[in-house]
Design an enzyme around this catalytic site. Structure first.
Site, PDB file in Angstrom:
ATOM      1  N   CYS A   1       0.788  -0.937  -0.341  1.00 18.32           N
ATOM      2  CA  CYS A   1      -0.108  -0.073   0.377  1.00 18.32           C
ATOM      3  C   CYS A   1       1.341   1.344   0.032  1.00 18.32           C
ATOM      4  CB  CYS A   1      -0.705   0.153   1.283  1.00 18.32           C
ATOM      5  SG  CYS A   1      -2.268   1.989   1.086  1.00 18.32           S
TER       6      CYS A   1
ATOM      7  N   HIS B   1      -9.187  -3.412  -1.338  1.00 24.52           N
ATOM      8  CA  HIS B   1      -8.460  -3.083  -1.269  1.00 24.52           C
ATOM      9  C   HIS B   1      -8.468  -1.712  -1.203  1.00 24.52           C
ATOM     10  CE1 HIS B   1      -4.004  -2.061   0.202  1.00 24.52           C
ATOM     11  NE2 HIS B   1      -4.025  -1.469  -0.222  1.00 24.52           N
ATOM     12  N   GLU B   2      -9.293  -0.970  -1.887  1.00 27.22           N
ATOM     13  CA  GLU B   2      -9.092   0.791  -2.500  1.00 27.22           C
ATOM     14  C   GLU B   2     -10.539   0.477  -1.591  1.00 27.22           C
ATOM     15  OE1 GLU B   2      -7.357   2.326  -3.405  1.00 27.22           O
ATOM     16  OE2 GLU B   2      -5.660   0.592  -3.718  1.00 27.22           O
TER      17      GLU B   2
ATOM     18  N   HIS C   1     -10.104   1.115   1.393  1.00 23.57           N
ATOM     19  CA  HIS C   1      -9.827   2.642   2.159  1.00 23.57           C
ATOM     20  C   HIS C   1     -10.665   3.506   1.941  1.00 23.57           C
ATOM     21  CE1 HIS C   1      -5.054   2.481   1.756  1.00 23.57           C
ATOM     22  NE2 HIS C   1      -5.382   1.958   0.507  1.00 23.57           N
TER      23      HIS C   1
HETATM   24 CO    CO Z   1      -3.863   0.949  -0.022  1.00 23.97          CO
END
Ligand code: CO
Length: 185
Positions: free
Chosen positions: A112, A155-156, A159
């Site tokens: 990341c 993953h995004e 966030h």
């Molecule tokens: Co990330």
């Protein structure tokens, strides 16, 4: 243009917030942010530009990573050499509307841009997802993704919910996986 110094790192509380939904039409500021985030990814994947500006290569960048707590992430998953990207869009107000029972994880773990250290271990994800999102024009999309692009989007989206990839890693046994989890090389 967005540079590494503009990307906040773990420990910054913005990365742990639930991001706000984005309304349409986009403000000029939001539109610029979307463009800047995609440009960062393009630059980061261009060896010459990345070297010049010392950018770490990335396939995704979420607005909270540039300290803007809004539900917006740029995703750029390159295709094979010389071919079009597998996925390239700014996903706004994204929602996973369905997913496989099958889980998958990247063999090499995840990284990341907001985490300046290796955190080894499998990050269990859904292998396949159906994703709904709006693009910068406010047009709704519903797309099916599997394997790597599905993992990038998860993953995004994490966030946007204050979650970092290592939250998912088994602390005691980082590389243990259920027998039925697909390990993607
Ligand atoms: Co990330």
């Amino acid at each position: 243009m967005i540079l590494m110094k503009d990307i906040i790192r773990e420990g910054n509380p913005t990365l742990r917030e639930i991001a706000q939904p984005v309304s349409f039409p986009l403000s000029d500021e939001d539109r610029q942010l979307a463009a800047d985030m995609m440009t960062f990814l393009e630059n980061s994947q261009d060896p010459e530009i990345a070297a010049k500006y010392q950018l770490r290569a990335g396939v995704g960048l979420a607005a909270p990573q540039v300290d803007v707590s809004k539900q917006m992430s740029a995703v750029l998953v390159p295709g094979p050499e010389g071919e079009a990207p597998i996925l390239k869009d700014v996903i706004i107000n994204p929602k996973i509307i369905s997913h496989s029972v099958q889980d998958a994880a990247l063999a090499e773990g995840e990284g990341c841009l907001s985490v300046d250290r290796e955190v080894p271990g499998y990050v269990p994800r859904h292998d396949r997802i159906t994703l709904r999102y709006q693009d910068v024009e406010g047009v709704s999309h519903k797309i099916r993704l599997k394997n790597y692009p599905a993992i990038v989007c998860q993953h995004e989206i994490d966030h946007l919910n204050g979650i970092l990839f290592f939250d998912h890693i088994n602390k005691e046994n980082p590389f243990t996986a259920p027998d039925d989890m697909i390990i993607l090389e």
